[in-house]
Design a protein around this motif. Structure first.
Motif, PDB file in Angstrom:
ATOM      1  N   TYR A   1       0.710  -1.006  -0.184  1.00  0.00           N
ATOM      2  CA  TYR A   1      -0.047   0.251  -0.431  1.00  0.00           C
ATOM      3  C   TYR A   1       0.741   1.334   0.100  1.00  0.00           C
ATOM      4  N   PHE A   2       0.061   1.716  -1.079  1.00  0.00           N
ATOM      5  CA  PHE A   2       1.107   3.302  -1.266  1.00  0.00           C
ATOM      6  C   PHE A   2       0.466   4.933  -0.448  1.00  0.00           C
ATOM      7  N   PHE A   3       1.253   5.005   0.268  1.00  0.00           N
ATOM      8  CA  PHE A   3       0.882   6.886   0.555  1.00  0.00           C
ATOM      9  C   PHE A   3       1.727   7.676   0.198  1.00  0.00           C
ATOM     10  N   VAL A   4       0.898   8.830   0.847  1.00  0.00           N
ATOM     11  CA  VAL A   4       2.064  10.177   0.639  1.00  0.00           C
ATOM     12  C   VAL A   4       1.779  10.801   2.068  1.00  0.00           C
ATOM     13  N   ALA A   5       3.258  11.892   2.416  1.00  0.00           N
ATOM     14  CA  ALA A   5       3.169  11.785   3.608  1.00  0.00           C
ATOM     15  C   ALA A   5       3.654  13.951   3.374  1.00  0.00           C
ATOM     16  N   LEU A   6       3.393  14.355   4.037  1.00  0.00           N
ATOM     17  CA  LEU A   6       4.595  15.683   3.855  1.00  0.00           C
ATOM     18  C   LEU A   6       5.386  15.763   4.545  1.00  0.00           C
ATOM     19  N   LEU A   7       6.319  16.075   4.868  1.00  0.00           N
ATOM     20  CA  LEU A   7       7.442  16.664   6.093  1.00  0.00           C
ATOM     21  C   LEU A   7       7.345  16.651   6.819  1.00  0.00           C
ATOM     22  N   PRO A   8       7.050  17.094   8.012  1.00  0.00           N
ATOM     23  CA  PRO A   8       7.032  17.411   9.319  1.00  0.00           C
ATOM     24  C   PRO A   8       7.537  18.363   9.043  1.00  0.00           C
ATOM     25  N   GLU A   9       7.254  19.660   9.685  1.00  0.00           N
ATOM     26  CA  GLU A   9       7.944  20.526   9.759  1.00  0.00           C
ATOM     27  C   GLU A   9       9.134  20.556  11.067  1.00  0.00           C
ATOM     28  N   GLY A  10      10.859  20.841  10.637  1.00  0.00           N
ATOM     29  CA  GLY A  10      11.627  20.607  11.431  1.00  0.00           C
ATOM     30  C   GLY A  10      11.837  19.377  11.748  1.00  0.00           C
ATOM     31  N   GLN A  11      11.502  18.243  11.112  1.00  0.00           N
ATOM     32  CA  GLN A  11      11.950  17.270  10.751  1.00  0.00           C
ATOM     33  C   GLN A  11      12.963  17.097   9.965  1.00  0.00           C
ATOM     34  N   ARG A  12      13.995  16.251   9.678  1.00  0.00           N
ATOM     35  CA  ARG A  12      14.626  16.247   8.158  1.00  0.00           C
ATOM     36  C   ARG A  12      15.202  14.652   7.572  1.00  0.00           C
ATOM     37  N   THR A  13      15.376  14.266   6.741  1.00  0.00           N
ATOM     38  CA  THR A  13      15.274  13.000   6.207  1.00  0.00           C
ATOM     39  C   THR A  13      16.996  11.994   6.872  1.00  0.00           C
ATOM     40  N   ARG A  14      16.733  11.586   7.131  1.00  0.00           N
ATOM     41  CA  ARG A  14      18.333  11.078   7.842  1.00  0.00           C
ATOM     42  C   ARG A  14      18.439   9.769   6.839  1.00  0.00           C
ATOM     43  N   ASP A  15      19.827   9.643   6.387  1.00  0.00           N
ATOM     44  CA  ASP A  15      20.333   7.696   5.536  1.00  0.00           C
ATOM     45  C   ASP A  15      20.632   7.502   6.556  1.00  0.00           C
ATOM     46  N   VAL A  16      19.913   6.071   7.646  1.00  0.00           N
ATOM     47  CA  VAL A  16      20.042   5.862   8.847  1.00  0.00           C
ATOM     48  C   VAL A  16      19.927   4.309   9.195  1.00  0.00           C
ATOM     49  N   SER A  17      18.450   4.117   7.533  1.00  0.00           N
ATOM     50  CA  SER A  17      18.836   2.904   7.874  1.00  0.00           C
ATOM     51  C   SER A  17      19.834   1.408   7.519  1.00  0.00           C
ATOM     52  N   GLY A  18      20.574   1.508   6.513  1.00  0.00           N
ATOM     53  CA  GLY A  18      21.761   0.396   6.656  1.00  0.00           C
ATOM     54  C   GLY A  18      21.151  -0.005   5.265  1.00  0.00           C
ATOM     55  N   GLU A  19      20.352   0.252   4.408  1.00  0.00           N
ATOM     56  CA  GLU A  19      19.551  -0.581   3.965  1.00  0.00           C
ATOM     57  C   GLU A  19      19.691  -0.197   2.081  1.00  0.00           C
TER      58      GLU A  19
END
Length: 275
Positions: free
Chosen positions: A184-202
């Protein structure tokens, strides 16, 4: 590209032909969830993509954060904002319990793989930056199954903001693949004040990119992507802007699955077509 299908890599063509010749039995798809994280940009908006490690299932191609549903996702007891599990079930064509599992998996996976948490102290707020050492330790515990998602949220007195997820589509892996997913595919807006990080190890590479640019680079052979990613990028790009994406999501039917099918008799060579 979408009208005529998608060129199929030779290795997949050979695998599909061998599967048919040997009378292979399709694996049962595992239910999964994936999230298109979007953020405003100078020219429209961008989407977050990551390239799976080559050793993983569907490795070497760019995709969105996501993964399979865990058993705990359907039994978790947590504070919940947004549509009820029954309401989500109506949108996804699932039972309330199964719908809760999919929504929880979407929120859990985007935190595990991108460091973005769709939760807040109450039904109207979202946490800010979750990139410090304390939050990173919590994320690692979650990814290692040392703590459940509901437990993590409860310990921090947070509410899952299911309303920040908008259902988009549903895709099932072709029958010849040994590992199959009902995603199931969803869309979501990046919450204000948060940032993505390359953390998964995958993943071995991550980036923010405009959907139209991602499609152009895929067409040029610079980015490897499978049909679900290509089609979804084209769909959100056609929405024009972030409000347009939200409007489009409200009218989409995420209950009917799309399954890419290999047509190896096409005049231009083997191609994936959508069924």
């Amino acid at each position: 590209m979408i009208v005529d299908g998608f060129p199929a890599p030779p290795a997949l063509v050979e695998h599909a032909r061998r599967f048919r010749a040997e009378g292979g039995v399709p694996a049962v798809p595992r239910v999964a969830a994936t999230v298109l994280l979007l953020r405003p940009a100078d020219a429209g908006f961008e989407v977050y993509v990551l390239r799976r490690l080559a050793a993983m299932a569907f490795g070497g191609v760019y995709a969105f954060p996501g993964g399979g549903v865990d058993g705990s996702d359907s039994t978790a007891h947590l504070d919940w904002a947004g549509p009820s599990p029954a309401g989500w079930g109506a949108r996804l064509g699932l039972s309330p319990q199964a719908a809760q599992a999919v929504v929880c998996a979407a929120a859990r996976e985007v935190f595990e793989e991108a460091g973005v948490l769709l939760a807040g102290p109450d039904a109207a707020t979202v946490v800010g930056d979750v990139g410090d050492d304390d939050w990173e330790a919590a994320r690692q515990d979650l990814a290692a199954h040392r703590v459940g998602f509901a437990e993590l949220l409860a310990d921090r007195r947070l509410t899952l903001r299911s309303d920040l997820l908008l259902p988009w589509s549903r895709w099932i892996t072709p029958e010849f693949e040994p590992r199959r997913f009902d995603t199931y595919f969803f869309v979501a807006l990046l919450p204000e004040g948060q940032r993505t990080r390359d953390v998964s190890g995958e993943a071995d590479h991550t980036m923010w990119i405009r959907p139209a640019d991602a499609l152009a680079r895929a067409e040029a052979g610079e980015l490897a992507m499978l049909p679900p990613t290509l089609v979804t990028l084209a769909q959100v790009a056609a929405a024009g802007d972030l409000p347009g994406v939200a409007r489009a999501a409200a009218t989409r039917d995420a209950t009917i699955p799309v399954t890419p099918r290999l047509d190896d008799t096409a005049a231009g060579g083997p191609r994936f077509v959508l069924a």
